[in-house]
Structure formats: C-alpha cells, structure tokens
Design a protein around this motif. Structure first.
Motif, PDB file in Angstrom:
ATOM      1  N   LEU A  88      69.698 -33.055  -5.793  1.00  0.00           N
ATOM      2  CA  LEU A  88      70.780 -34.324  -6.216  1.00  0.00           C
ATOM      3  C   LEU A  88      70.351 -35.367  -5.146  1.00  0.00           C
ATOM      4  CD1 LEU A  88      73.853 -32.263  -6.832  1.00  0.00           C
ATOM      5  CD2 LEU A  88      72.531 -33.588  -8.662  1.00  0.00           C
ATOM      6  N   THR A  89      70.240 -35.281  -4.207  1.00  0.00           N
ATOM      7  CA  THR A  89      69.906 -36.184  -3.012  1.00  0.00           C
ATOM      8  C   THR A  89      68.538 -36.907  -3.542  1.00  0.00           C
ATOM      9  OG1 THR A  89      70.982 -35.153  -1.385  1.00  0.00           O
ATOM     10  CG2 THR A  89      69.518 -36.916  -0.657  1.00  0.00           C
ATOM     11  N   ARG A  90      67.465 -36.244  -3.664  1.00  0.00           N
ATOM     12  CA  ARG A  90      66.168 -36.815  -4.073  1.00  0.00           C
ATOM     13  C   ARG A  90      66.462 -37.567  -5.282  1.00  0.00           C
ATOM     14  NH1 ARG A  90      60.642 -35.706  -5.399  1.00  0.00           N
ATOM     15  NH2 ARG A  90      60.475 -35.602  -7.665  1.00  0.00           N
ATOM     16  N   HIS A  91      67.254 -37.152  -6.308  1.00  0.00           N
ATOM     17  CA  HIS A  91      67.482 -37.812  -7.474  1.00  0.00           C
ATOM     18  C   HIS A  91      68.004 -39.120  -7.338  1.00  0.00           C
ATOM     19  CE1 HIS A  91      69.727 -38.519 -11.273  1.00  0.00           C
ATOM     20  NE2 HIS A  91      68.736 -38.413 -11.958  1.00  0.00           N
ATOM     21  N   ARG A  92      68.994 -39.304  -6.507  1.00  0.00           N
ATOM     22  CA  ARG A  92      69.829 -40.395  -6.366  1.00  0.00           C
ATOM     23  C   ARG A  92      68.671 -41.237  -5.521  1.00  0.00           C
ATOM     24  NH1 ARG A  92      74.134 -36.935  -4.892  1.00  0.00           N
ATOM     25  NH2 ARG A  92      73.572 -36.769  -2.728  1.00  0.00           N
ATOM     26  N   ARG A  93      67.877 -40.906  -4.731  1.00  0.00           N
ATOM     27  CA  ARG A  93      66.753 -41.561  -4.131  1.00  0.00           C
ATOM     28  C   ARG A  93      65.863 -42.133  -4.997  1.00  0.00           C
ATOM     29  NH1 ARG A  93      65.759 -44.578  -1.571  1.00  0.00           N
ATOM     30  NH2 ARG A  93      64.067 -43.819   0.090  1.00  0.00           N
ATOM     31  N   THR A 102      49.064 -47.142  -6.185  1.00  0.00           N
ATOM     32  CA  THR A 102      50.136 -47.909  -5.555  1.00  0.00           C
ATOM     33  C   THR A 102      51.450 -47.221  -5.410  1.00  0.00           C
ATOM     34  OG1 THR A 102      49.207 -49.937  -6.397  1.00  0.00           O
ATOM     35  CG2 THR A 102      51.277 -50.062  -5.253  1.00  0.00           C
ATOM     36  N   VAL A 103      52.096 -46.666  -6.715  1.00  0.00           N
ATOM     37  CA  VAL A 103      53.117 -45.811  -6.273  1.00  0.00           C
ATOM     38  C   VAL A 103      53.144 -44.620  -5.509  1.00  0.00           C
ATOM     39  CG1 VAL A 103      54.930 -44.393  -7.702  1.00  0.00           C
ATOM     40  CG2 VAL A 103      54.044 -46.621  -8.903  1.00  0.00           C
ATOM     41  N   ILE A 104      52.051 -44.014  -5.684  1.00  0.00           N
ATOM     42  CA  ILE A 104      51.873 -42.837  -4.872  1.00  0.00           C
ATOM     43  C   ILE A 104      51.892 -43.112  -3.350  1.00  0.00           C
ATOM     44  CG2 ILE A 104      50.266 -41.131  -3.919  1.00  0.00           C
ATOM     45  CD1 ILE A 104      49.491 -40.660  -7.082  1.00  0.00           C
ATOM     46  N   LYS A 105      51.031 -44.176  -2.992  1.00  0.00           N
ATOM     47  CA  LYS A 105      50.940 -44.587  -1.529  1.00  0.00           C
ATOM     48  C   LYS A 105      52.197 -45.516  -1.055  1.00  0.00           C
ATOM     49  CE  LYS A 105      47.989 -47.716   1.302  1.00  0.00           C
ATOM     50  NZ  LYS A 105      49.119 -48.881   1.594  1.00  0.00           N
ATOM     51  N   ASP A 106      52.819 -46.316  -1.774  1.00  0.00           N
ATOM     52  CA  ASP A 106      54.003 -47.020  -1.492  1.00  0.00           C
ATOM     53  C   ASP A 106      55.209 -46.522  -1.522  1.00  0.00           C
ATOM     54  OD1 ASP A 106      52.051 -48.814  -0.528  1.00  0.00           O
ATOM     55  OD2 ASP A 106      52.085 -50.442  -2.078  1.00  0.00           O
ATOM     56  N   GLU A 107      55.389 -46.036  -2.672  1.00  0.00           N
ATOM     57  CA  GLU A 107      56.692 -45.561  -3.069  1.00  0.00           C
ATOM     58  C   GLU A 107      56.948 -44.236  -2.972  1.00  0.00           C
ATOM     59  OE1 GLU A 107      58.847 -47.778  -3.617  1.00  0.00           O
ATOM     60  OE2 GLU A 107      57.609 -49.457  -4.073  1.00  0.00           O
ATOM     61  N   PHE A 108      55.942 -43.268  -3.232  1.00  0.00           N
ATOM     62  CA  PHE A 108      56.239 -41.817  -2.911  1.00  0.00           C
ATOM     63  C   PHE A 108      56.101 -41.410  -1.412  1.00  0.00           C
ATOM     64  CE2 PHE A 108      54.574 -37.479  -2.928  1.00  0.00           C
ATOM     65  CZ  PHE A 108      55.375 -36.745  -3.618  1.00  0.00           C
ATOM     66  N   TRP A 109      55.007 -41.780  -0.716  1.00  0.00           N
ATOM     67  CA  TRP A 109      54.936 -41.370   0.510  1.00  0.00           C
ATOM     68  C   TRP A 109      55.181 -42.280   1.429  1.00  0.00           C
ATOM     69  CZ3 TRP A 109      53.861 -36.333   1.164  1.00  0.00           C
ATOM     70  CH2 TRP A 109      53.085 -35.835   0.264  1.00  0.00           C
ATOM     71  N   LEU A 127      60.077 -42.884  -0.621  1.00  0.00           N
ATOM     72  CA  LEU A 127      60.696 -41.513  -0.839  1.00  0.00           C
ATOM     73  C   LEU A 127      60.491 -40.262   0.345  1.00  0.00           C
ATOM     74  CD1 LEU A 127      62.454 -40.131  -3.021  1.00  0.00           C
ATOM     75  CD2 LEU A 127      60.520 -39.411  -3.995  1.00  0.00           C
ATOM     76  N   TYR A 128      59.408 -40.423   0.770  1.00  0.00           N
ATOM     77  CA  TYR A 128      59.249 -39.164   1.744  1.00  0.00           C
ATOM     78  C   TYR A 128      58.624 -40.039   3.128  1.00  0.00           C
ATOM     79  CZ  TYR A 128      59.953 -35.442  -1.681  1.00  0.00           C
ATOM     80  OH  TYR A 128      60.335 -34.957  -2.433  1.00  0.00           O
ATOM     81  N   ALA A 129      59.135 -41.250   3.272  1.00  0.00           N
ATOM     82  CA  ALA A 129      58.771 -41.958   4.537  1.00  0.00           C
ATOM     83  C   ALA A 129      59.130 -41.108   5.927  1.00  0.00           C
ATOM     84  CB  ALA A 129      59.177 -43.359   4.499  1.00  0.00           C
TER      85      ALA A 129
END
Length: 211
Positions: free
Chosen positions: A185-190, A32-39, A42-44
């Motif tokens: 740093l931007t990725r880390h903040r997200r 679920t994390v890969i589908k909903d949160e990662f792609w 985070l990378y929507a």
C-alpha cells in the motif's frame, strides 16, 4: 447540521480513487523513467528486493529493474516487432514506462524469470532461493508476494488489454490468499504521487473477482 467526519473522509477517498484510476499518461520514455523515477525517486532511499525481500540502500550490481508483466510479453501482445522496433511504438513506450509494473529484482532471478508463466507448482517442486519454485517455463513466486504479482498482472490486463500470463484463476487465488499489506500500500501511494494513476486492484482487491 454538520456532516459526520467519517462521511466526509469516505467521500474524499472515493473521489480521490476515482481520479487516479486509469492508464499511465505521464511517462512515455522507459529508459528515463527507470533512471530518474524508479531508481532515482521511488527507490532513491533504498528498499527491499521484490522476490527475496533483501534490504538495499542503492541499486548496486546485484539488482536490476524487473517487470512483473515481462516486456517481451508486452511486445508479443502488441505485435510491434523487435525490441528496437517496439521502442518507436508510442503505445509500447507508454506501457513499458508504467511504474506499477516495475520492481527491484536480484539480477540472477530476473534472468530465470523473464520468459516464465506464473503457476501453482505445489510441493512436488522444491523451493529454491527466497521461497521461489521453478519448473520448465513455470514460475511460482514466494507466498508473501503472490498477491502483489496477481494484482499487478490484473492491472496490466485490465488497463492495457494485455492477455493473462497463465490462468486468471491462479491470479485470483493468489489475490485472495495474500491481500495488500502495508508495504504494498505504501509503494502504491508513492507511485500514485509520482505517476498520477493508481492500481484499482490494490485499493479494491475484490475487483479481481469481477474480471
């Protein structure tokens, strides 16, 4: 008497950093994390592939979700059994759901990299695609993400008690030569916004020297 703005800002940042250091406690369902949160989060809006820095607007067929600290090594460290057995292990599910360890990777590169150990291979090994060097079971990422790899591995080692993938001195050297840039740093903040915890080695790279 007014407190200087710099002092207030510094204290605020320190307090915030203290709050977000720790393990992923928000997510424990990797799929679920890969589908909903990662792609899906985070990378929507797309981004850059991790090792090759290739722009993308959506996952497509050439990209996959890669793990800087491979899942097979996490399963081995936890000794939780097969992939299916480990999926029933709450500790594994928590670690495998950690966004700090997930990166968008070209599928072909991920297949070659999964069981490799990070190492300095040097000029004796010719660079391949995207500045990657590979030899037997060793993998040297391109210079521009060596620090990113090192800080992620250090986070997984320090946060979850996992073993180093290769020599710790290699990661420490990569951390020094490639400090956090704006993209990292931007990725880390997200990820902090989404997951609720940070990687202290990104916000304080000198921490690597104390491991």
């Amino acid at each position: 008497m007014k407190t200087p703005l710099l002092t207030i800002t510094t204290l605020s940042l320190l307090f915030t950093t203290t709050l977000v250091i720790g393990q992923n406690t928000r997510f424990s369902d990797p799929k679920t994390v890969i589908k909903d949160e990662f792609w899906g989060n985070l990378y929507a809006q797309g981004g850059q592939s991790f090792f090759c820095d290739t722009p993308f607007t959506s996952k497509g067929f050439v990209l996959t979700d890669g793990y800087v600290y491979p899942l097979a090594d996490i399963r081995g460290a936890l000794d939780c059994g097969t992939s299916r057995q480990c999926e029933q292990d709450n500790r594994y599910r928590q670690i495998a759901s950690d966004l700090h360890n997930m990166v968008p990777v070209r599928t072909r590169i991920e297949v070659h990299r999964r069981n490799a150990r990070y190492e300095n291979l040097g000029d004796s090994v010719k660079e391949g695609d995207c500045g990657i060097r590979e030899s037997a079971h060793f993998f040297e990422p391109p210079a521009r993400v060596k620090g990113d790899v090192a800080r992620t591995v250090a986070y997984m080692v320090d946060t979850y008690g996992l073993p180093w993938l290769g020599a710790s001195s290699v990661s420490q050297g990569w951390n020094r030569m490639d400090p956090p840039d704006d993209g990292e740093l931007t990725r880390h903040r997200r990820i902090v916004e989404i997951q609720g915890n940070g990687n202290p080695f990104v916000t304080d790279p000198d921490r690597m020297e104390r491991l």
